[in-house]
Design an enzyme around this catalytic site. Sequence first.
Site, PDB file in Angstrom:
ATOM      1  N   LYS A 290       0.840  -1.205   0.000  1.00  0.00           N
ATOM      2  CA  LYS A 290       0.000   0.000   0.000  1.00  0.00           C
ATOM      3  C   LYS A 290       0.874   1.253   0.000  1.00  0.00           C
ATOM      4  O   LYS A 290       2.000   1.214   0.489  1.00  0.00           O
ATOM      5  CB  LYS A 290      -0.870   0.029   1.265  1.00  0.00           C
TER       6      LYS A 290
ATOM      7  N   ARG B 201     -10.489 -11.329   1.719  1.00  0.00           N
ATOM      8  CA  ARG B 201     -11.320 -12.394   1.143  1.00  0.00           C
ATOM      9  C   ARG B 201     -10.602 -13.735   1.198  1.00  0.00           C
ATOM     10  O   ARG B 201     -11.235 -14.779   1.240  1.00  0.00           O
ATOM     11  CB  ARG B 201     -11.751 -11.994  -0.279  1.00  0.00           C
TER      12      ARG B 201
HETATM   13  N1  BES Z   1      -8.369  -3.545   4.180  1.00  0.00           N
HETATM   14  C1  BES Z   1      -8.436  -3.139   2.827  1.00  0.00           C
HETATM   15  C2  BES Z   1      -9.689  -2.330   2.517  1.00  0.00           C
HETATM   16  C3  BES Z   1      -9.700  -0.935   3.065  1.00  0.00           C
HETATM   17  C4  BES Z   1      -8.875   0.030   2.520  1.00  0.00           C
HETATM   18  C5  BES Z   1     -10.580  -0.587   4.060  1.00  0.00           C
HETATM   19  C6  BES Z   1      -8.910   1.315   3.023  1.00  0.00           C
HETATM   20  C7  BES Z   1     -10.624   0.695   4.539  1.00  0.00           C
HETATM   21  C8  BES Z   1      -9.778   1.647   4.033  1.00  0.00           C
HETATM   22  C9  BES Z   1      -8.438  -4.365   1.923  1.00  0.00           C
HETATM   23  O1  BES Z   1      -7.673  -5.431   2.366  1.00  0.00           O
HETATM   24  C10 BES Z   1      -7.872  -3.936   0.623  1.00  0.00           C
HETATM   25  O2  BES Z   1      -6.731  -3.572   0.598  1.00  0.00           O
HETATM   26  N2  BES Z   1      -8.686  -3.959  -0.423  1.00  0.00           N
HETATM   27  C11 BES Z   1      -8.264  -3.541  -1.696  1.00  0.00           C
HETATM   28  C12 BES Z   1      -8.826  -4.504  -2.702  1.00  0.00           C
HETATM   29  C13 BES Z   1      -8.246  -4.323  -4.081  1.00  0.00           C
HETATM   30  C14 BES Z   1      -6.800  -4.739  -4.090  1.00  0.00           C
HETATM   31  C15 BES Z   1      -9.043  -5.162  -5.035  1.00  0.00           C
HETATM   32  C16 BES Z   1      -8.814  -2.130  -1.940  1.00  0.00           C
HETATM   33  O3  BES Z   1      -9.935  -1.845  -1.535  1.00  0.00           O
HETATM   34  O4  BES Z   1      -8.060  -1.332  -2.486  1.00  0.00           O
HETATM   35 MN    MN Z   2      -5.631  -5.244   1.766  1.00  0.00          MN
END
Ligand code: BES
Ligand code: MN
Length: 497
Positions: free
Chosen positions: A279, A353
Amino acid sequence: MNYHASKENILNGTSDCLCLPLFTDGKLCPLGSQIDKQLDNSISKLIEKFKISGDSGKTTLLPLDAKNFQRILLLGLGEQEKLSKASFRKATKSLASTVKETNIQKLALNFSNISLSDSKHSVSETVSEVVLAIEESNYAFDQFKSKKATASSLNEITFHTDNNDTEVEASIIKAQALSAGMSFTKDLGNMPGNVCTPIYLADQSEELAKSCDKLSVKVLDEEELDKLGMGAFVSVAKGSIESGKLVVLEYKGADDANEAPHILVGKGITFDTGGISLKPGPLMDEMKYDMCGAASVLGTLKAITQLDAKINLVCLLACAENMPSANASKPGDIVTTMSGITVEIMNTDAEGRLVLCDTLSYAEQFKPASVVDIATLTGACIVALGDAASAVMGNNDDVINALLAAGQEAGDKAWQLPLWDEYQEQIDSPFADIQNIGGKGAGSITAACFLSRFTKSYPWAHLDIAGTAWVSGGKNKGATGRPVPLLLNYLLSKASK
Ligand code: BES
Ligand code: MN
Ligand code: ZN
Protein backbone atom coordinates in the site's frame (compact mmCIF):
# COMPACT_ATOMS: atom_id res chain seq x y z
CA MET A 1 -21.86 5.15 35.99
CA ASN A 2 -24.94 4.26 38.00
CA TYR A 3 -28.26 4.35 36.22
CA HIS A 4 -31.61 4.05 37.96
CA ALA A 5 -35.26 4.03 37.05
CA SER A 6 -37.60 5.76 39.47
CA LYS A 7 -41.33 6.23 39.68
CA GLU A 8 -40.89 8.98 42.21
CA ASN A 9 -41.81 12.56 41.34
CA ILE A 10 -38.72 14.13 39.84
CA LEU A 11 -38.93 17.16 42.16
CA ASN A 12 -38.51 14.90 45.17
CA GLY A 13 -35.36 13.32 43.79
CA THR A 14 -31.91 13.82 45.24
CA SER A 15 -30.01 14.77 42.12
CA ASP A 16 -28.12 18.03 41.83
CA CYS A 17 -29.29 18.83 38.33
CA LEU A 18 -32.54 18.39 36.52
CA CYS A 19 -32.58 18.02 32.75
CA LEU A 20 -35.65 19.30 30.89
CA PRO A 21 -36.33 19.18 27.16
CA LEU A 22 -36.93 22.47 25.36
CA PHE A 23 -38.42 22.84 21.90
CA THR A 24 -37.61 25.42 19.22
CA ASP A 25 -40.49 27.72 20.09
CA GLY A 26 -39.25 27.96 23.67
CA LYS A 27 -41.91 25.48 24.83
CA LEU A 28 -41.32 22.99 27.57
CA CYS A 29 -42.76 19.48 27.50
CA PRO A 30 -45.94 18.88 29.57
CA LEU A 31 -43.92 17.65 32.52
CA GLY A 32 -41.55 20.61 32.22
CA SER A 33 -44.49 23.02 32.32
CA GLN A 34 -45.81 21.30 35.40
CA ILE A 35 -42.45 21.66 37.13
CA ASP A 36 -42.23 25.26 35.97
CA LYS A 37 -45.57 26.00 37.61
CA GLN A 38 -44.46 24.40 40.84
CA LEU A 39 -41.43 26.69 40.75
CA ASP A 40 -43.51 29.87 40.23
CA ASN A 41 -42.81 29.95 36.48
CA SER A 42 -39.19 30.70 37.21
CA ILE A 43 -37.99 28.54 34.30
CA SER A 44 -40.26 30.01 31.64
CA LYS A 45 -39.40 33.52 32.85
CA LEU A 46 -35.69 32.83 32.31
CA ILE A 47 -36.36 31.26 28.92
CA GLU A 48 -38.20 34.37 27.86
CA LYS A 49 -35.83 36.86 29.41
CA PHE A 50 -32.72 35.37 27.87
CA LYS A 51 -34.44 34.11 24.71
CA ILE A 52 -33.08 30.64 25.41
CA SER A 53 -33.02 28.53 22.28
CA GLY A 54 -34.52 25.10 22.04
CA ASP A 55 -32.77 24.41 18.77
CA SER A 56 -31.67 20.85 18.41
CA GLY A 57 -28.54 20.15 20.42
CA LYS A 58 -28.45 23.52 22.25
CA THR A 59 -27.84 23.15 25.95
CA THR A 60 -28.33 25.82 28.60
CA LEU A 61 -27.44 25.42 32.23
CA LEU A 62 -29.42 27.61 34.65
CA PRO A 63 -28.91 28.08 38.37
CA LEU A 64 -32.03 27.41 40.39
CA ASP A 65 -33.19 27.87 43.92
CA ALA A 66 -35.36 24.79 44.36
CA LYS A 67 -35.48 22.56 47.39
CA ASN A 68 -33.50 19.69 45.90
CA PHE A 69 -31.90 21.09 42.77
CA GLN A 70 -29.32 23.77 42.24
CA ARG A 71 -29.37 23.63 38.47
CA ILE A 72 -31.54 23.00 35.49
CA LEU A 73 -30.16 21.86 32.19
CA LEU A 74 -32.38 22.78 29.25
CA LEU A 75 -31.82 20.41 26.37
CA GLY A 76 -32.82 21.74 22.94
CA LEU A 77 -34.70 19.15 20.91
CA GLY A 78 -35.66 21.32 17.93
CA GLU A 79 -39.13 21.17 16.45
CA GLN A 80 -41.39 18.90 18.43
CA GLU A 81 -43.09 17.30 15.40
CA LYS A 82 -39.80 16.67 13.65
CA LEU A 83 -38.15 14.98 16.61
CA SER A 84 -36.70 11.73 15.27
CA LYS A 85 -34.38 9.07 16.62
CA ALA A 86 -31.48 10.69 14.75
CA SER A 87 -32.16 14.22 16.01
CA PHE A 88 -32.67 12.95 19.55
CA ARG A 89 -29.33 11.13 19.32
CA LYS A 90 -27.65 14.35 18.22
CA ALA A 91 -29.14 16.16 21.21
CA THR A 92 -28.02 13.49 23.69
CA LYS A 93 -24.46 13.89 22.41
CA SER A 94 -24.45 17.54 23.39
CA LEU A 95 -26.18 16.70 26.66
CA ALA A 96 -23.32 14.33 27.45
CA SER A 97 -20.57 16.75 26.45
CA THR A 98 -22.15 19.65 28.35
CA VAL A 99 -22.51 17.60 31.52
CA LYS A 100 -18.92 16.45 31.21
CA GLU A 101 -17.70 20.03 31.35
CA THR A 102 -19.50 20.70 34.64
CA ASN A 103 -19.16 19.33 38.15
CA ILE A 104 -22.64 17.83 38.13
CA GLN A 105 -22.61 14.50 39.95
CA LYS A 106 -26.20 13.38 39.86
CA LEU A 107 -28.49 14.08 36.96
CA ALA A 108 -32.24 13.50 36.92
CA LEU A 109 -34.40 13.40 33.85
CA ASN A 110 -37.85 12.41 32.78
CA PHE A 111 -38.33 12.10 29.05
CA SER A 112 -41.33 9.81 29.32
CA ASN A 113 -43.61 12.28 27.56
CA ILE A 114 -41.24 12.83 24.64
CA SER A 115 -42.24 10.96 21.53
CA LEU A 116 -39.99 10.22 18.60
CA SER A 117 -41.74 10.30 15.23
CA ASP A 118 -40.01 7.19 13.90
CA SER A 119 -40.10 4.97 16.97
CA LYS A 120 -42.75 2.78 18.52
CA HIS A 121 -40.84 2.60 21.78
CA SER A 122 -39.97 6.18 22.54
CA VAL A 123 -39.43 5.61 26.25
CA SER A 124 -36.90 2.79 25.82
CA GLU A 125 -35.35 4.63 22.92
CA THR A 126 -34.73 7.88 24.79
CA VAL A 127 -33.32 6.05 27.81
CA SER A 128 -31.05 3.97 25.63
CA GLU A 129 -29.78 6.99 23.70
CA VAL A 130 -28.92 8.85 26.89
CA VAL A 131 -27.01 5.86 28.29
CA LEU A 132 -25.15 5.37 25.00
CA ALA A 133 -24.23 9.05 24.73
CA ILE A 134 -22.98 9.26 28.32
CA GLU A 135 -20.91 6.09 27.96
CA GLU A 136 -19.55 7.26 24.60
CA SER A 137 -18.53 10.63 26.06
CA ASN A 138 -16.63 8.84 28.81
CA TYR A 139 -14.77 6.60 26.42
CA ALA A 140 -11.07 7.32 26.16
CA PHE A 141 -8.26 5.30 24.67
CA ASP A 142 -5.44 6.70 26.76
CA GLN A 143 -3.49 3.70 27.96
CA PHE A 144 -0.46 4.81 25.95
CA LYS A 145 -0.65 8.41 27.16
CA SER A 146 1.31 9.63 30.15
CA LYS A 147 -1.45 12.10 30.91
CA LYS A 148 -4.82 10.35 31.24
CA ALA A 149 -8.16 11.84 30.25
CA THR A 150 -9.93 13.58 33.13
CA ALA A 151 -12.85 11.62 34.47
CA SER A 152 -16.29 13.16 34.48
CA SER A 153 -17.78 14.15 37.87
CA LEU A 154 -21.07 12.61 36.91
CA ASN A 155 -21.71 9.32 38.65
CA GLU A 156 -25.46 8.85 38.74
CA ILE A 157 -28.35 9.27 36.34
CA THR A 158 -31.93 8.75 37.41
CA PHE A 159 -34.56 8.25 34.77
CA HIS A 160 -37.85 9.28 36.30
CA THR A 161 -40.87 7.75 34.67
CA ASP A 162 -44.59 7.90 35.21
CA ASN A 163 -45.32 4.20 35.28
CA ASN A 164 -43.12 2.08 33.03
CA ASP A 165 -40.09 1.60 35.22
CA THR A 166 -39.63 -2.03 34.14
CA GLU A 167 -39.36 -0.86 30.53
CA VAL A 168 -36.84 1.78 31.57
CA GLU A 169 -34.85 -0.73 33.58
CA ALA A 170 -34.71 -3.20 30.68
CA SER A 171 -33.60 -0.44 28.37
CA ILE A 172 -30.80 0.63 30.73
CA ILE A 173 -29.53 -2.95 30.96
CA LYS A 174 -29.52 -3.43 27.21
CA ALA A 175 -27.84 -0.08 26.56
CA GLN A 176 -25.16 -0.81 29.16
CA ALA A 177 -24.42 -4.17 27.54
CA LEU A 178 -24.27 -2.54 24.12
CA SER A 179 -21.95 0.17 25.44
CA ALA A 180 -19.68 -2.39 27.06
CA GLY A 181 -19.53 -4.32 23.79
CA MET A 182 -18.81 -1.17 21.78
CA SER A 183 -16.04 -0.07 24.16
CA PHE A 184 -14.42 -3.48 23.86
CA THR A 185 -14.63 -3.24 20.07
CA LYS A 186 -13.16 0.26 20.13
CA ASP A 187 -10.30 -0.71 22.43
CA LEU A 188 -9.36 -3.63 20.20
CA GLY A 189 -9.57 -1.45 17.09
CA ASN A 190 -7.56 1.44 18.52
CA MET A 191 -4.88 -0.87 19.90
CA PRO A 192 -1.70 -0.46 17.81
CA GLY A 193 -0.68 -3.25 15.47
CA ASN A 194 2.46 -4.08 17.44
CA VAL A 195 0.26 -5.00 20.43
CA CYS A 196 -2.91 -6.21 18.76
CA THR A 197 -1.55 -9.20 16.81
CA PRO A 198 -3.41 -12.42 15.96
CA ILE A 199 -2.29 -14.00 19.26
CA TYR A 200 -3.57 -10.92 21.12
CA LEU A 201 -7.03 -11.36 19.61
CA ALA A 202 -6.88 -15.03 20.59
CA ASP A 203 -5.89 -14.11 24.16
CA GLN A 204 -8.68 -11.54 24.40
CA SER A 205 -11.11 -14.21 23.21
CA GLU A 206 -9.88 -16.59 25.90
CA GLU A 207 -10.30 -13.89 28.54
CA LEU A 208 -13.87 -13.28 27.41
CA ALA A 209 -14.61 -17.01 27.52
CA LYS A 210 -13.39 -17.17 31.13
CA SER A 211 -16.07 -14.65 32.10
CA CYS A 212 -18.97 -16.80 30.88
CA ASP A 213 -19.84 -20.47 31.53
CA LYS A 214 -21.81 -20.74 28.33
CA LEU A 215 -18.87 -19.66 26.20
CA SER A 216 -16.04 -21.94 25.08
CA VAL A 217 -13.08 -21.14 22.87
CA LYS A 218 -10.62 -22.99 20.65
CA VAL A 219 -7.69 -21.44 18.80
CA LEU A 220 -6.31 -23.04 15.65
CA ASP A 221 -2.79 -21.97 14.73
CA GLU A 222 -1.22 -21.68 11.31
CA GLU A 223 0.00 -25.27 11.25
CA GLU A 224 -3.49 -26.58 11.98
CA LEU A 225 -4.96 -24.30 9.31
CA ASP A 226 -2.46 -25.74 6.87
CA LYS A 227 -3.50 -29.28 7.81
CA LEU A 228 -7.15 -28.37 7.23
CA GLY A 229 -6.20 -27.40 3.68
CA MET A 230 -6.80 -23.67 4.19
CA GLY A 231 -4.35 -22.66 1.46
CA ALA A 232 -5.84 -19.18 1.02
CA PHE A 233 -5.80 -18.29 4.72
CA VAL A 234 -2.23 -19.58 5.09
CA SER A 235 -1.06 -17.73 1.96
CA VAL A 236 -1.75 -14.48 3.81
CA ALA A 237 -0.53 -15.50 7.28
CA LYS A 238 2.77 -16.99 6.08
CA GLY A 239 4.16 -13.59 5.07
CA SER A 240 4.37 -12.53 8.71
CA ILE A 241 6.39 -13.79 11.68
CA GLU A 242 3.15 -13.55 13.67
CA SER A 243 1.35 -16.88 13.39
CA GLY A 244 -2.11 -16.75 11.83
CA LYS A 245 -4.96 -17.84 14.13
CA LEU A 246 -8.49 -19.00 13.59
CA VAL A 247 -10.42 -18.34 16.79
CA VAL A 248 -13.55 -20.43 17.30
CA LEU A 249 -15.91 -19.23 20.03
CA GLU A 250 -19.08 -21.17 20.85
CA TYR A 251 -21.81 -19.60 22.97
CA LYS A 252 -24.64 -21.93 23.96
CA GLY A 253 -27.46 -19.82 25.32
CA ALA A 254 -30.54 -21.43 23.71
CA ASP A 255 -32.70 -23.78 25.78
CA ASP A 256 -31.95 -26.48 23.23
CA ALA A 257 -28.18 -26.97 23.06
CA ASN A 258 -28.60 -28.59 19.65
CA GLU A 259 -30.49 -25.70 18.06
CA ALA A 260 -28.74 -24.60 14.83
CA PRO A 261 -26.41 -21.73 15.70
CA HIS A 262 -26.10 -18.34 14.08
CA ILE A 263 -22.54 -17.60 13.04
CA LEU A 264 -20.58 -14.36 12.95
CA VAL A 265 -17.31 -14.38 11.01
CA GLY A 266 -14.91 -11.46 11.52
CA LYS A 267 -12.00 -10.32 9.36
CA GLY A 268 -9.08 -9.99 11.76
CA ILE A 269 -6.17 -8.63 9.72
CA THR A 270 -4.25 -7.03 12.59
CA PHE A 271 -2.25 -4.96 10.13
CA ASP A 272 -2.68 -4.71 6.37
CA THR A 273 0.45 -3.45 4.61
CA GLY A 274 -0.94 -4.81 1.34
CA GLY A 275 1.81 -7.45 1.29
CA ILE A 276 3.99 -7.57 -1.85
CA SER A 277 1.29 -5.39 -3.52
CA LEU A 278 2.36 -2.81 -0.93
CA LYS A 279 0.00 0.00 0.00
CA PRO A 280 1.09 3.64 -0.37
CA GLY A 281 2.38 5.40 2.77
CA PRO A 282 -0.30 8.00 3.59
CA LEU A 283 -2.88 6.73 6.10
CA MET A 284 -1.25 3.32 6.24
CA ASP A 285 -1.28 3.52 10.05
CA GLU A 286 -5.06 3.16 9.81
CA MET A 287 -4.63 -0.37 8.53
CA LYS A 288 -4.33 -1.36 12.19
CA TYR A 289 -8.14 -1.08 11.98
CA ASP A 290 -8.28 -3.93 9.47
CA MET A 291 -9.29 -6.26 12.30
CA CYS A 292 -12.43 -4.27 13.13
CA GLY A 293 -14.64 -7.03 11.73
CA ALA A 294 -13.23 -9.45 14.31
CA ALA A 295 -13.36 -6.73 16.98
CA SER A 296 -17.04 -6.06 16.29
CA VAL A 297 -17.77 -9.78 16.57
CA LEU A 298 -16.04 -9.92 19.97
CA GLY A 299 -17.86 -6.78 21.15
CA THR A 300 -21.21 -8.21 20.09
CA LEU A 301 -20.41 -11.49 21.80
CA LYS A 302 -19.51 -9.63 24.98
CA ALA A 303 -22.89 -7.89 24.94
CA ILE A 304 -24.66 -11.20 24.26
CA THR A 305 -22.96 -12.84 27.26
CA GLN A 306 -23.72 -9.85 29.47
CA LEU A 307 -27.41 -10.07 28.51
CA ASP A 308 -27.39 -13.87 28.87
CA ALA A 309 -29.23 -14.03 25.53
CA LYS A 310 -31.06 -17.22 24.62
CA ILE A 311 -29.35 -18.04 21.39
CA ASN A 312 -26.68 -20.41 20.10
CA LEU A 313 -23.92 -18.39 18.54
CA VAL A 314 -20.62 -19.36 16.95
CA CYS A 315 -18.01 -16.67 16.34
CA LEU A 316 -15.11 -17.27 13.97
CA LEU A 317 -12.24 -14.78 13.87
CA ALA A 318 -9.87 -14.99 10.92
CA CYS A 319 -6.69 -13.43 12.31
CA ALA A 320 -3.47 -12.75 10.42
CA GLU A 321 -1.01 -9.96 9.66
CA ASN A 322 -0.55 -9.07 5.98
CA MET A 323 3.16 -8.38 5.45
CA PRO A 324 5.64 -8.29 2.58
CA SER A 325 8.50 -10.67 3.23
CA ALA A 326 10.56 -13.44 1.69
CA ASN A 327 7.76 -15.82 2.71
CA ALA A 328 4.94 -13.68 1.40
CA SER A 329 2.68 -14.65 -1.50
CA LYS A 330 3.38 -12.98 -4.84
CA PRO A 331 0.98 -11.79 -7.54
CA GLY A 332 0.27 -14.73 -9.82
CA ASP A 333 0.63 -17.36 -7.07
CA ILE A 334 -2.11 -19.99 -7.11
CA VAL A 335 -3.42 -21.54 -3.90
CA THR A 336 -5.99 -24.23 -3.12
CA THR A 337 -8.70 -23.36 -0.62
CA MET A 338 -10.28 -25.70 1.93
CA SER A 339 -13.27 -26.02 -0.41
CA GLY A 340 -11.04 -27.26 -3.23
CA ILE A 341 -11.56 -24.10 -5.30
CA THR A 342 -8.22 -22.81 -6.61
CA VAL A 343 -7.45 -19.07 -6.46
CA GLU A 344 -4.97 -17.01 -8.43
CA ILE A 345 -3.72 -14.24 -6.15
CA MET A 346 -3.60 -11.28 -8.55
CA ASN A 347 -3.16 -8.73 -5.76
CA THR A 348 -1.85 -9.58 -2.31
CA ASP A 349 -3.71 -6.53 -0.95
CA ALA A 350 -7.03 -8.33 -1.53
CA GLU A 351 -6.15 -10.49 1.49
CA GLY A 352 -9.35 -10.17 3.51
CA ARG A 353 -11.32 -12.39 1.14
CA LEU A 354 -8.49 -14.94 1.25
CA VAL A 355 -8.64 -15.43 5.03
CA LEU A 356 -12.44 -15.21 5.01
CA CYS A 357 -13.09 -17.79 2.28
CA ASP A 358 -11.50 -20.64 4.21
CA THR A 359 -13.15 -19.50 7.43
CA LEU A 360 -16.52 -19.51 5.64
CA SER A 361 -15.85 -23.10 4.52
CA TYR A 362 -14.96 -24.00 8.10
CA ALA A 363 -18.38 -22.63 9.17
CA GLU A 364 -20.21 -25.38 7.23
CA GLN A 365 -19.61 -28.05 9.90
CA PHE A 366 -21.88 -26.17 12.34
CA LYS A 367 -24.92 -26.50 10.01
CA PRO A 368 -25.72 -22.87 10.79
CA ALA A 369 -29.11 -21.15 10.75
CA SER A 370 -27.34 -18.12 9.28
CA VAL A 371 -23.82 -16.84 8.68
CA VAL A 372 -22.89 -13.16 8.65
CA ASP A 373 -19.34 -12.08 7.90
CA ILE A 374 -18.14 -8.64 8.90
CA ALA A 375 -15.10 -7.14 7.21
CA THR A 376 -13.24 -3.92 6.41
CA LEU A 377 -13.06 -5.43 2.97
CA THR A 378 -12.85 -2.75 0.29
CA GLY A 379 -11.86 0.89 -0.13
CA ALA A 380 -14.55 0.94 -2.82
CA CYS A 381 -17.18 0.65 -0.09
CA ILE A 382 -16.09 4.04 1.28
CA VAL A 383 -16.45 5.50 -2.21
CA ALA A 384 -19.97 4.07 -2.51
CA LEU A 385 -21.45 4.76 0.92
CA GLY A 386 -19.02 6.88 2.93
CA ASP A 387 -19.48 6.58 6.68
CA ALA A 388 -23.29 6.64 6.65
CA ALA A 389 -23.89 2.95 6.12
CA SER A 390 -22.19 -0.42 5.99
CA ALA A 391 -22.76 -2.33 2.75
CA VAL A 392 -24.72 -5.56 2.86
CA MET A 393 -24.85 -8.31 0.24
CA GLY A 394 -25.72 -11.98 0.44
CA ASN A 395 -27.51 -15.03 -0.86
CA ASN A 396 -30.59 -14.91 1.35
CA ASP A 397 -33.20 -12.16 1.51
CA ASP A 398 -34.33 -13.06 5.03
CA VAL A 399 -30.85 -12.58 6.45
CA ILE A 400 -30.26 -9.40 4.42
CA ASN A 401 -33.60 -7.89 5.41
CA ALA A 402 -33.11 -8.78 9.07
CA LEU A 403 -29.72 -7.03 9.01
CA LEU A 404 -31.12 -3.96 7.28
CA ALA A 405 -33.98 -3.74 9.81
CA ALA A 406 -31.65 -4.29 12.77
CA GLY A 407 -29.38 -1.50 11.56
CA GLN A 408 -32.25 0.90 10.97
CA GLU A 409 -33.63 0.21 14.43
CA ALA A 410 -30.23 0.71 16.06
CA GLY A 411 -29.35 3.88 14.14
CA ASP A 412 -26.39 1.93 12.74
CA LYS A 413 -27.48 1.69 9.16
CA ALA A 414 -26.64 -0.74 6.39
CA TRP A 415 -27.51 -0.48 2.69
CA GLN A 416 -27.84 -3.31 0.24
CA LEU A 417 -25.71 -3.49 -2.91
CA PRO A 418 -26.69 -5.91 -5.69
CA LEU A 419 -24.91 -9.24 -5.87
CA TRP A 420 -26.06 -10.00 -9.40
CA ASP A 421 -24.66 -12.78 -11.57
CA GLU A 422 -23.48 -10.15 -14.07
CA TYR A 423 -20.62 -9.30 -11.72
CA GLN A 424 -19.42 -12.87 -11.18
CA GLU A 425 -17.40 -13.17 -14.40
CA GLN A 426 -15.06 -10.42 -13.20
CA ILE A 427 -13.34 -12.95 -10.97
CA ASP A 428 -12.74 -15.54 -13.70
CA SER A 429 -9.06 -16.48 -13.96
CA PRO A 430 -7.20 -17.82 -17.01
CA PHE A 431 -5.14 -20.19 -14.83
CA ALA A 432 -7.17 -21.05 -11.72
CA ASP A 433 -10.85 -21.48 -10.85
CA ILE A 434 -11.11 -17.85 -9.75
CA GLN A 435 -8.87 -14.85 -9.05
CA ASN A 436 -8.92 -12.67 -5.95
CA ILE A 437 -9.77 -9.34 -7.62
CA GLY A 438 -12.30 -8.12 -10.17
CA GLY A 439 -11.91 -5.41 -12.79
CA LYS A 440 -12.11 -1.64 -12.41
CA GLY A 441 -15.70 -1.19 -11.32
CA ALA A 442 -17.89 -2.42 -8.44
CA GLY A 443 -15.01 -3.38 -6.13
CA SER A 444 -17.21 -4.05 -3.10
CA ILE A 445 -19.51 -6.26 -5.14
CA THR A 446 -16.76 -8.31 -6.77
CA ALA A 447 -15.27 -8.89 -3.31
CA ALA A 448 -18.66 -10.23 -2.19
CA CYS A 449 -18.84 -12.33 -5.40
CA PHE A 450 -15.61 -13.95 -4.31
CA LEU A 451 -17.03 -14.79 -0.86
CA SER A 452 -20.28 -16.04 -2.40
CA ARG A 453 -18.38 -18.93 -4.02
CA PHE A 454 -17.73 -20.32 -0.52
CA THR A 455 -21.13 -19.84 1.10
CA LYS A 456 -23.42 -21.90 -1.10
CA SER A 457 -24.52 -24.33 1.61
CA TYR A 458 -26.14 -21.91 4.09
CA PRO A 459 -28.05 -18.60 4.34
CA TRP A 460 -25.34 -15.93 4.27
CA ALA A 461 -24.80 -12.19 4.22
CA HIS A 462 -21.67 -10.07 4.16
CA LEU A 463 -21.23 -6.67 5.80
CA ASP A 464 -18.50 -4.40 4.40
CA ILE A 465 -17.66 -1.99 7.22
CA ALA A 466 -14.70 -0.22 5.58
CA GLY A 467 -16.47 3.16 5.88
CA THR A 468 -18.17 2.72 9.24
CA ALA A 469 -15.72 0.98 11.59
CA TRP A 470 -13.49 3.95 12.33
CA VAL A 471 -13.23 7.68 11.83
CA SER A 472 -10.30 8.39 9.56
CA GLY A 473 -7.55 11.00 9.96
CA GLY A 474 -7.31 14.09 12.12
CA LYS A 475 -7.99 14.60 15.80
CA ASN A 476 -11.14 12.51 15.87
CA LYS A 477 -9.44 9.42 14.54
CA GLY A 478 -10.71 6.36 16.33
CA ALA A 479 -12.80 3.22 16.22
CA THR A 480 -16.57 3.80 16.28
CA GLY A 481 -17.80 0.52 17.73
CA ARG A 482 -19.94 -0.03 14.65
CA PRO A 483 -21.57 -2.31 13.61
CA VAL A 484 -22.04 -3.74 17.13
CA PRO A 485 -25.45 -2.02 17.56
CA LEU A 486 -26.67 -3.58 14.30
CA LEU A 487 -25.29 -7.04 15.10
CA LEU A 488 -26.65 -7.08 18.63
CA ASN A 489 -30.13 -6.14 17.43
CA TYR A 490 -29.92 -8.75 14.71
CA LEU A 491 -29.01 -11.53 17.14
CA LEU A 492 -31.56 -10.45 19.75
CA SER A 493 -34.21 -10.63 17.02
CA LYS A 494 -33.20 -14.29 16.51
CA ALA A 495 -33.00 -15.12 20.25
CA SER A 496 -35.88 -16.54 22.30
CA LYS A 497 -37.38 -14.21 24.85
N1 BES B 1 -8.37 -3.55 4.18
C1 BES B 1 -8.44 -3.14 2.83
C2 BES B 1 -9.69 -2.33 2.52
C3 BES B 1 -9.70 -0.94 3.06
C4 BES B 1 -8.88 0.03 2.52
C5 BES B 1 -10.58 -0.59 4.06
C6 BES B 1 -8.91 1.31 3.02
C7 BES B 1 -10.62 0.70 4.54
C8 BES B 1 -9.78 1.65 4.03
C9 BES B 1 -8.44 -4.37 1.92
O1 BES B 1 -7.67 -5.43 2.37
C10 BES B 1 -7.87 -3.94 0.62
O2 BES B 1 -6.73 -3.57 0.60
N2 BES B 1 -8.69 -3.96 -0.42
C11 BES B 1 -8.26 -3.54 -1.70
C12 BES B 1 -8.83 -4.50 -2.70
C13 BES B 1 -8.25 -4.32 -4.08
C14 BES B 1 -6.80 -4.74 -4.09
C15 BES B 1 -9.04 -5.16 -5.04
C16 BES B 1 -8.81 -2.13 -1.94
O3 BES B 1 -9.93 -1.85 -1.54
O4 BES B 1 -8.06 -1.33 -2.49
MN1 MN C 1 -5.63 -5.24 1.77
ZN1 ZN D 1 -7.38 -5.57 4.38
